[in-house]
Design a protein around this motif. Structure first.
Motif, PDB file in Angstrom:
ATOM      1  N   VAL A 106       8.731   8.623   2.267  1.00 37.39           N
ATOM      2  CA  VAL A 106       8.771   8.741   3.638  1.00 37.39           C
ATOM      3  C   VAL A 106       8.495  10.231   4.267  1.00 37.39           C
ATOM      4  CG1 VAL A 106      10.031   8.172   6.016  1.00 37.39           C
ATOM      5  CG2 VAL A 106       9.968   6.542   4.081  1.00 37.39           C
ATOM      6  N   ASP A 107       7.541  10.594   5.017  1.00 33.96           N
ATOM      7  CA  ASP A 107       7.654  11.955   5.801  1.00 33.96           C
ATOM      8  C   ASP A 107       7.306  11.643   7.249  1.00 33.96           C
ATOM      9  OD1 ASP A 107       4.808  11.435   6.196  1.00 33.96           O
ATOM     10  OD2 ASP A 107       4.256  12.539   4.771  1.00 33.96           O
ATOM     11  N   ALA A 108       7.569  12.655   8.000  1.00 26.78           N
ATOM     12  CA  ALA A 108       7.669  12.465   9.333  1.00 26.78           C
ATOM     13  C   ALA A 108       6.212  12.291  10.074  1.00 26.78           C
ATOM     14  CB  ALA A 108       7.905  13.926   9.749  1.00 26.78           C
ATOM     15  N   LEU A 109       5.012  12.439   9.168  1.00 25.63           N
ATOM     16  CA  LEU A 109       3.867  12.150   9.676  1.00 25.63           C
ATOM     17  C   LEU A 109       3.363  10.773   9.871  1.00 25.63           C
ATOM     18  CD1 LEU A 109       1.518  13.866  10.889  1.00 25.63           C
ATOM     19  CD2 LEU A 109       0.532  13.939   8.399  1.00 25.63           C
ATOM     20  N   TRP A 110       3.534  10.310   8.632  1.00 25.51           N
ATOM     21  CA  TRP A 110       3.042   8.725   8.766  1.00 25.51           C
ATOM     22  C   TRP A 110       3.976   7.961   9.504  1.00 25.51           C
ATOM     23  CZ3 TRP A 110       5.143   4.340   6.447  1.00 25.51           C
ATOM     24  CH2 TRP A 110       5.927   4.535   5.592  1.00 25.51           C
ATOM     25  N   ILE A 111       5.184   8.175   9.281  1.00 27.66           N
ATOM     26  CA  ILE A 111       6.413   7.325   9.749  1.00 27.66           C
ATOM     27  C   ILE A 111       6.413   7.401  11.377  1.00 27.66           C
ATOM     28  CG2 ILE A 111       8.364   8.553   9.969  1.00 27.66           C
ATOM     29  CD1 ILE A 111       7.986   4.897   8.702  1.00 27.66           C
ATOM     30  N   GLU A 112       6.042   8.469  11.914  1.00 30.02           N
ATOM     31  CA  GLU A 112       6.113   8.608  13.406  1.00 30.02           C
ATOM     32  C   GLU A 112       4.741   8.133  13.937  1.00 30.02           C
ATOM     33  OE1 GLU A 112       8.165   9.856  15.681  1.00 30.02           O
ATOM     34  OE2 GLU A 112       9.774   9.772  13.992  1.00 30.02           O
ATOM     35  N   ASN A 113       3.616   8.060  13.339  1.00 25.74           N
ATOM     36  CA  ASN A 113       2.657   7.354  13.670  1.00 25.74           C
ATOM     37  C   ASN A 113       2.787   5.834  13.837  1.00 25.74           C
ATOM     38  OD1 ASN A 113       0.974   9.579  14.296  1.00 25.74           O
ATOM     39  ND2 ASN A 113       0.045   9.710  12.085  1.00 25.74           N
ATOM     40  N   MET A 114       3.575   5.464  12.590  1.00 28.23           N
ATOM     41  CA  MET A 114       3.933   4.024  12.502  1.00 28.23           C
ATOM     42  C   MET A 114       4.799   3.499  13.675  1.00 28.23           C
ATOM     43  SD  MET A 114       3.883   1.164  10.795  1.00 28.23           S
ATOM     44  CE  MET A 114       3.685   1.686   9.070  1.00 28.23           C
ATOM     45  N   ASN A 115       5.677   4.446  14.372  1.00 28.93           N
ATOM     46  CA  ASN A 115       6.511   3.968  15.585  1.00 28.93           C
ATOM     47  C   ASN A 115       5.560   3.885  16.626  1.00 28.93           C
ATOM     48  OD1 ASN A 115       8.953   4.147  14.642  1.00 28.93           O
ATOM     49  ND2 ASN A 115       9.298   6.247  15.037  1.00 28.93           N
ATOM     50  N   THR A 116       4.517   4.923  16.737  1.00 30.78           N
ATOM     51  CA  THR A 116       3.443   4.562  17.870  1.00 30.78           C
ATOM     52  C   THR A 116       2.477   3.336  17.730  1.00 30.78           C
ATOM     53  OG1 THR A 116       3.189   6.962  17.762  1.00 30.78           O
ATOM     54  CG2 THR A 116       1.626   5.851  18.972  1.00 30.78           C
ATOM     55  N   VAL A 117       2.410   3.103  16.421  1.00 34.50           N
ATOM     56  CA  VAL A 117       1.471   1.792  16.060  1.00 34.50           C
ATOM     57  C   VAL A 117       2.302   0.474  16.863  1.00 34.50           C
ATOM     58  CG1 VAL A 117       0.655   0.183  14.397  1.00 34.50           C
ATOM     59  CG2 VAL A 117       0.170   2.423  14.474  1.00 34.50           C
ATOM     60  N   LEU A 157       1.028  -1.101  -0.006  1.00 38.16           N
ATOM     61  CA  LEU A 157       0.075  -0.181  -0.035  1.00 38.16           C
ATOM     62  C   LEU A 157       0.958   1.306  -0.030  1.00 38.16           C
ATOM     63  CD1 LEU A 157      -0.101   1.228   3.228  1.00 38.16           C
ATOM     64  CD2 LEU A 157      -1.161  -0.947   3.554  1.00 38.16           C
ATOM     65  N   ASN A 158       0.371   2.220  -0.491  1.00 36.12           N
ATOM     66  CA  ASN A 158       1.069   3.413  -0.598  1.00 36.12           C
ATOM     67  C   ASN A 158       0.544   4.521   0.557  1.00 36.12           C
ATOM     68  OD1 ASN A 158       2.379   5.859  -0.997  1.00 36.12           O
ATOM     69  ND2 ASN A 158       1.810   6.082  -3.305  1.00 36.12           N
ATOM     70  N   PRO A 159       1.141   4.655   1.535  1.00 36.05           N
ATOM     71  CA  PRO A 159       0.691   5.472   2.731  1.00 36.05           C
ATOM     72  C   PRO A 159       0.477   7.048   2.393  1.00 36.05           C
ATOM     73  CG  PRO A 159       2.860   4.381   3.301  1.00 36.05           C
ATOM     74  CD  PRO A 159       2.369   4.183   1.702  1.00 36.05           C
ATOM     75  N   LYS A 160       1.155   7.568   1.356  1.00 34.13           N
ATOM     76  CA  LYS A 160       1.116   9.234   1.064  1.00 34.13           C
ATOM     77  C   LYS A 160      -0.308   9.050   0.142  1.00 34.13           C
ATOM     78  CE  LYS A 160       3.270  11.911   1.526  1.00 34.13           C
ATOM     79  NZ  LYS A 160       3.378  13.129   2.656  1.00 34.13           N
ATOM     80  N   SER A 161      -0.869   8.228  -0.553  1.00 32.16           N
ATOM     81  CA  SER A 161      -2.347   8.143  -1.372  1.00 32.16           C
ATOM     82  C   SER A 161      -3.641   8.371  -0.443  1.00 32.16           C
ATOM     83  CB  SER A 161      -2.382   6.884  -2.213  1.00 32.16           C
ATOM     84  OG  SER A 161      -2.572   5.759  -1.604  1.00 32.16           O
ATOM     85  N   VAL A 162      -3.363   8.132   0.796  1.00 24.09           N
ATOM     86  CA  VAL A 162      -4.534   8.208   1.323  1.00 24.09           C
ATOM     87  C   VAL A 162      -4.381   9.306   2.725  1.00 24.09           C
ATOM     88  CG1 VAL A 162      -5.562   5.970   0.986  1.00 24.09           C
ATOM     89  CG2 VAL A 162      -3.769   6.086   2.829  1.00 24.09           C
ATOM     90  N   SER A 163      -5.431   9.556   3.229  1.00 21.20           N
ATOM     91  CA  SER A 163      -5.163  10.548   4.749  1.00 21.20           C
ATOM     92  C   SER A 163      -4.735   9.513   5.824  1.00 21.20           C
ATOM     93  CB  SER A 163      -6.510  11.198   5.210  1.00 21.20           C
ATOM     94  OG  SER A 163      -7.565   9.970   5.606  1.00 21.20           O
ATOM     95  N   MET A 164      -4.162   9.983   7.016  1.00 19.50           N
ATOM     96  CA  MET A 164      -3.965   9.407   8.335  1.00 19.50           C
ATOM     97  C   MET A 164      -5.086   8.535   8.777  1.00 19.50           C
ATOM     98  SD  MET A 164      -0.754   9.731   8.966  1.00 19.50           S
ATOM     99  CE  MET A 164      -0.725   9.631   7.185  1.00 19.50           C
ATOM    100  N   GLY A 165      -6.208   9.001   8.706  1.00 23.45           N
ATOM    101  CA  GLY A 165      -7.426   8.263   9.050  1.00 23.45           C
ATOM    102  C   GLY A 165      -7.803   7.221   8.360  1.00 23.45           C
ATOM    103  N   GLU A 166      -7.379   7.320   6.997  1.00 23.70           N
ATOM    104  CA  GLU A 166      -7.845   6.403   5.867  1.00 23.70           C
ATOM    105  C   GLU A 166      -6.860   5.213   6.116  1.00 23.70           C
ATOM    106  OE1 GLU A 166     -10.062   8.193   2.156  1.00 23.70           O
ATOM    107  OE2 GLU A 166      -7.893   8.625   2.565  1.00 23.70           O
ATOM    108  N   LEU A 167      -5.431   5.774   6.510  1.00 23.95           N
ATOM    109  CA  LEU A 167      -4.395   4.541   6.574  1.00 23.95           C
ATOM    110  C   LEU A 167      -4.433   3.956   8.007  1.00 23.95           C
ATOM    111  CD1 LEU A 167      -1.688   3.714   5.523  1.00 23.95           C
ATOM    112  CD2 LEU A 167      -0.437   5.505   6.701  1.00 23.95           C
TER     113      LEU A 167
END
Length: 212
Positions: A201-212, A151-161
């Motif tokens: 890779v950007d700070a937003l989705w990859i930092e959320n991934m660390n939390t997950v 999947l491409n994390p940048k193709s959807v919003s954070m909520g959709e991801l």
């Protein structure tokens, strides 16, 4: 930027433990040196790798390491590369092996490089290699069929991801990532399940991934 925190130490210790069990009779210095080299070398740039090797030679003076024989795995990698119609290159084979070694001791791994650098090819070759080794009946705990979910994390919003709570109803809705993880953990087979986040890779989705 290189990470030399407790995670990196744990990876070295996990790999050293595996090597100690596999290589009975080898000295502890050789086992530790091999673990330090194999768990760290894949993440260094070419210039930094030279410095890292120099540091290791200072830390372990006189300790010589033999090149590890990957036997059936290397043969399978070379077969898969040629079967895909690609030119067989020693460095590419080495990168696939490094990727495999890193995945054995890490839950999450990043393949970083320029467009057309061979990142997708690297994981596809390893996927087909492990599946082929399992089909050929080669005995090894890591040689299992691989299933990938791309999947491409940048193709959807954070909520959709990742999923989100509706502000209107207060109900939780699963995202792509949570749905895929849920699907993977409900599988009854022991096959590898790889979730591939293929995109910038950007700070937003990859930092959320660390939390997950």
């Amino acid at each position: 930027h290189y990470d030399f925190g407790m995670r990196a130490v744990k990876s070295v210790l996990v790999m050293a433990g595996q090597l100690k069990r596999e290589r009975v009779g080898q000295s502890e210095a050789q086992v530790l040196l091999t673990a330090l080299r194999d768990s760290n070398l894949p993440k260094f740039l070419a210039d930094d790798a030279i410095l890292f090797r120099a540091i290791l030679s200072d830390l372990f003076p006189g300790v010589e390491l033999e090149d590890h024989d990957y036997g059936a795995m290397q043969e399978a990698i070379e077969y898969v590369i040629q079967d895909k119609g690609l030119i067989l290159r020693e460095k590419q084979v080495a990168k696939v092996i490094q990727f495999y070694e890193t995945m054995v001791v890490r839950h999450g791994v990043m393949l970083v490089g320029p467009t057309g650098g061979g990142k997708t090819t690297c994981y596809e070759v390893l996927k087909e290699t492990l599946t082929k080794l399992a089909a050929d009946g080669v005995e090894h705990p890591e040689y299992k069929p691989v299933h990938t979910y791309v999947l491409n994390p940048k193709s959807v919003s954070m909520g959709e991801l990742y999923g989100e709570v509706s502000l209107m109803t207060g109900e939780w809705t699963d995202g792509l990532m949570s749905t895929t993880v849920r699907h993977c953990v409900t599988q009854t087979v022991e096959d590898h399940q790889w979730i591939m986040c293929d995109g910038p890779v950007d700070a937003l989705w990859i930092e959320n991934m660390n939390t997950v």
